[in-house]
Write a protein that holds these residues in place. Structure first.
Motif, PDB file in Angstrom:
ATOM      1  N   LYS A   1      47.583  40.120  44.969  1.00  0.00           N
ATOM      2  CA  LYS A   1      47.862  41.356  45.714  1.00  0.00           C
ATOM      3  C   LYS A   1      48.195  42.506  44.759  1.00  0.00           C
ATOM      4  CE  LYS A   1      49.629  38.877  49.735  1.00  0.00           C
ATOM      5  NZ  LYS A   1      48.672  38.849  50.689  1.00  0.00           N
ATOM      6  N   ASP A   2      48.513  42.179  43.512  1.00  0.00           N
ATOM      7  CA  ASP A   2      48.801  43.177  42.487  1.00  0.00           C
ATOM      8  C   ASP A   2      47.482  43.757  41.995  1.00  0.00           C
ATOM      9  OD1 ASP A   2      49.419  44.657  40.227  1.00  0.00           O
ATOM     10  OD2 ASP A   2      50.571  43.060  39.260  1.00  0.00           O
ATOM     11  N   PRO A   3      47.197  45.047  42.248  1.00  0.00           N
ATOM     12  CA  PRO A   3      45.893  45.608  41.881  1.00  0.00           C
ATOM     13  C   PRO A   3      45.587  45.552  40.384  1.00  0.00           C
ATOM     14  CG  PRO A   3      47.350  47.308  42.791  1.00  0.00           C
ATOM     15  CD  PRO A   3      48.062  45.997  42.897  1.00  0.00           C
ATOM     16  N   LYS A   4      46.608  45.465  39.532  1.00  0.00           N
ATOM     17  CA  LYS A   4      46.372  45.391  38.091  1.00  0.00           C
ATOM     18  C   LYS A   4      45.891  44.007  37.663  1.00  0.00           C
ATOM     19  CE  LYS A   4      49.678  48.961  36.908  1.00  0.00           C
ATOM     20  NZ  LYS A   4      50.926  49.284  36.242  1.00  0.00           N
TER      21      LYS A   4
ATOM     22  N   HIS B   1      34.781  45.998  29.767  1.00  0.00           N
ATOM     23  CA  HIS B   1      34.894  47.214  28.955  1.00  0.00           C
ATOM     24  C   HIS B   1      35.816  48.219  29.633  1.00  0.00           C
ATOM     25  CE1 HIS B   1      31.976  46.245  25.898  1.00  0.00           C
ATOM     26  NE2 HIS B   1      31.035  46.007  26.796  1.00  0.00           N
ATOM     27  N   CYS B   2      35.828  48.212  30.963  1.00  0.00           N
ATOM     28  CA  CYS B   2      36.564  49.218  31.739  1.00  0.00           C
ATOM     29  C   CYS B   2      38.000  48.800  32.054  1.00  0.00           C
ATOM     30  CB  CYS B   2      35.832  49.488  33.054  1.00  0.00           C
ATOM     31  SG  CYS B   2      35.666  48.007  34.081  1.00  0.00           S
ATOM     32  N   ASP B   3      38.357  47.557  31.806  1.00  0.00           N
ATOM     33  CA  ASP B   3      39.701  47.039  32.091  1.00  0.00           C
ATOM     34  C   ASP B   3      40.089  47.133  33.559  1.00  0.00           C
ATOM     35  OD1 ASP B   3      40.198  46.246  29.445  1.00  0.00           O
ATOM     36  OD2 ASP B   3      40.824  48.272  28.919  1.00  0.00           O
ATOM     37  N   ASN B   4      39.102  47.146  34.442  1.00  0.00           N
ATOM     38  CA  ASN B   4      39.362  47.166  35.878  1.00  0.00           C
ATOM     39  C   ASN B   4      39.016  45.778  36.419  1.00  0.00           C
ATOM     40  OD1 ASN B   4      39.355  47.461  38.649  1.00  0.00           O
ATOM     41  ND2 ASN B   4      38.124  49.324  38.666  1.00  0.00           N
ATOM     42  N   PRO B   5      40.020  44.959  36.752  1.00  0.00           N
ATOM     43  CA  PRO B   5      39.732  43.581  37.158  1.00  0.00           C
ATOM     44  C   PRO B   5      38.856  43.458  38.405  1.00  0.00           C
ATOM     45  CG  PRO B   5      42.051  44.089  37.488  1.00  0.00           C
ATOM     46  CD  PRO B   5      41.440  45.262  36.779  1.00  0.00           C
ATOM     47  N   ARG B   6      38.819  44.471  39.272  1.00  0.00           N
ATOM     48  CA  ARG B   6      37.977  44.415  40.473  1.00  0.00           C
ATOM     49  C   ARG B   6      36.564  44.945  40.228  1.00  0.00           C
ATOM     50  NH1 ARG B   6      40.968  47.369  44.851  1.00  0.00           N
ATOM     51  NH2 ARG B   6      39.067  46.934  45.993  1.00  0.00           N
ATOM     52  N   CYS B   7      36.292  45.423  39.029  1.00  0.00           N
ATOM     53  CA  CYS B   7      34.959  45.942  38.717  1.00  0.00           C
ATOM     54  C   CYS B   7      33.974  44.791  38.519  1.00  0.00           C
ATOM     55  CB  CYS B   7      35.004  46.804  37.461  1.00  0.00           C
ATOM     56  SG  CYS B   7      33.369  47.442  36.999  1.00  0.00           S
ATOM     57  N   VAL B   8      32.809  44.912  39.167  1.00  0.00           N
ATOM     58  CA  VAL B   8      31.741  43.925  39.020  1.00  0.00           C
ATOM     59  C   VAL B   8      30.458  44.565  38.487  1.00  0.00           C
ATOM     60  CG1 VAL B   8      32.687  42.350  40.758  1.00  0.00           C
ATOM     61  CG2 VAL B   8      31.065  44.114  41.469  1.00  0.00           C
ATOM     62  N   ASN B   9      30.580  45.753  37.907  1.00  0.00           N
ATOM     63  CA  ASN B   9      29.417  46.413  37.308  1.00  0.00           C
ATOM     64  C   ASN B   9      28.996  45.591  36.086  1.00  0.00           C
ATOM     65  OD1 ASN B   9      27.635  48.021  35.858  1.00  0.00           O
ATOM     66  ND2 ASN B   9      28.695  49.918  36.350  1.00  0.00           N
ATOM     67  N   PRO B  10      27.805  44.996  36.114  1.00  0.00           N
ATOM     68  CA  PRO B  10      27.390  44.142  35.000  1.00  0.00           C
ATOM     69  C   PRO B  10      27.371  44.859  33.654  1.00  0.00           C
ATOM     70  CG  PRO B  10      25.853  43.974  36.839  1.00  0.00           C
ATOM     71  CD  PRO B  10      26.812  45.069  37.174  1.00  0.00           C
ATOM     72  N   ASP B  11      27.189  46.177  33.664  1.00  0.00           N
ATOM     73  CA  ASP B  11      27.206  46.936  32.412  1.00  0.00           C
ATOM     74  C   ASP B  11      28.611  47.026  31.822  1.00  0.00           C
ATOM     75  OD1 ASP B  11      24.479  47.382  32.562  1.00  0.00           O
ATOM     76  OD2 ASP B  11      24.710  49.320  33.567  1.00  0.00           O
TER      77      ASP B  11
END
Length: 137
Positions: free
Chosen positions: A27-30, A67-77
């Motif tokens: 539940k912690d967005p980080k 690369h973006c340090d966003n754990p919810r990011c699924v952008n393959p790049d």
């Protein structure tokens, strides 16, 4: 609907990160990595995104680094296979280690991450897998 179509239907694409809108690990967005459930198995969504985009399994024994340090990011790049040391070097380069120390180095970052709550969670997940229960990554 195919598994891949079902997966991508849970993604909101922005100009930079592609945000996972499905289940998360926290539940912690980080610390909230996306979780994708398929055939009774729960896997990290960013690994699945990398596999769908690259048409091959994620390299065995490698971490899925952002690369973006966003754990919810699924952008393959934004995702790259790497070792714990690679991930630590990337974090140091971006000053995103969570360590407030002027002489931080790769060993310090790896030690910090290995002793964090995330590693405790990972150990419990691995134990459950060995016992044939719960998540399988």
């Amino acid at each position: 609907m195919t598994e891949e179509e079902r997966f991508w239907s849970k993604v909101e694409k922005t100009e930079t990160c592609w945000i996972w809108k499905g289940n998360t690990s926290s539940k912690d967005p980080k610390r909230a990595y996306g979780s994708f459930h398929s055939n009774g198995i729960s896997r990290r969504a960013h690994r699945v995104a990398w596999e769908f985009s690259n048409k091959k399994p994620f390299p065995e024994g490698m971490d899925a680094c952002h690369h973006c340090d966003n754990p919810r990011c699924v952008n393959p790049d934004h995702i790259f296979p790497g070792t714990a040391a690679d991930n630590a070097r990337d974090a140091i380069k971006k000053d995103a280690t969570g360590i407030n120390h002027p002489k931080q180095n790769v060993a310090m970052v790896i030690h910090f991450r290995e002793t964090s709550l995330h590693q405790a969670y990972r150990a419990k997940t691995m134990q459950a897998m060995q016992e044939g229960l719960g998540r399988k990554e």
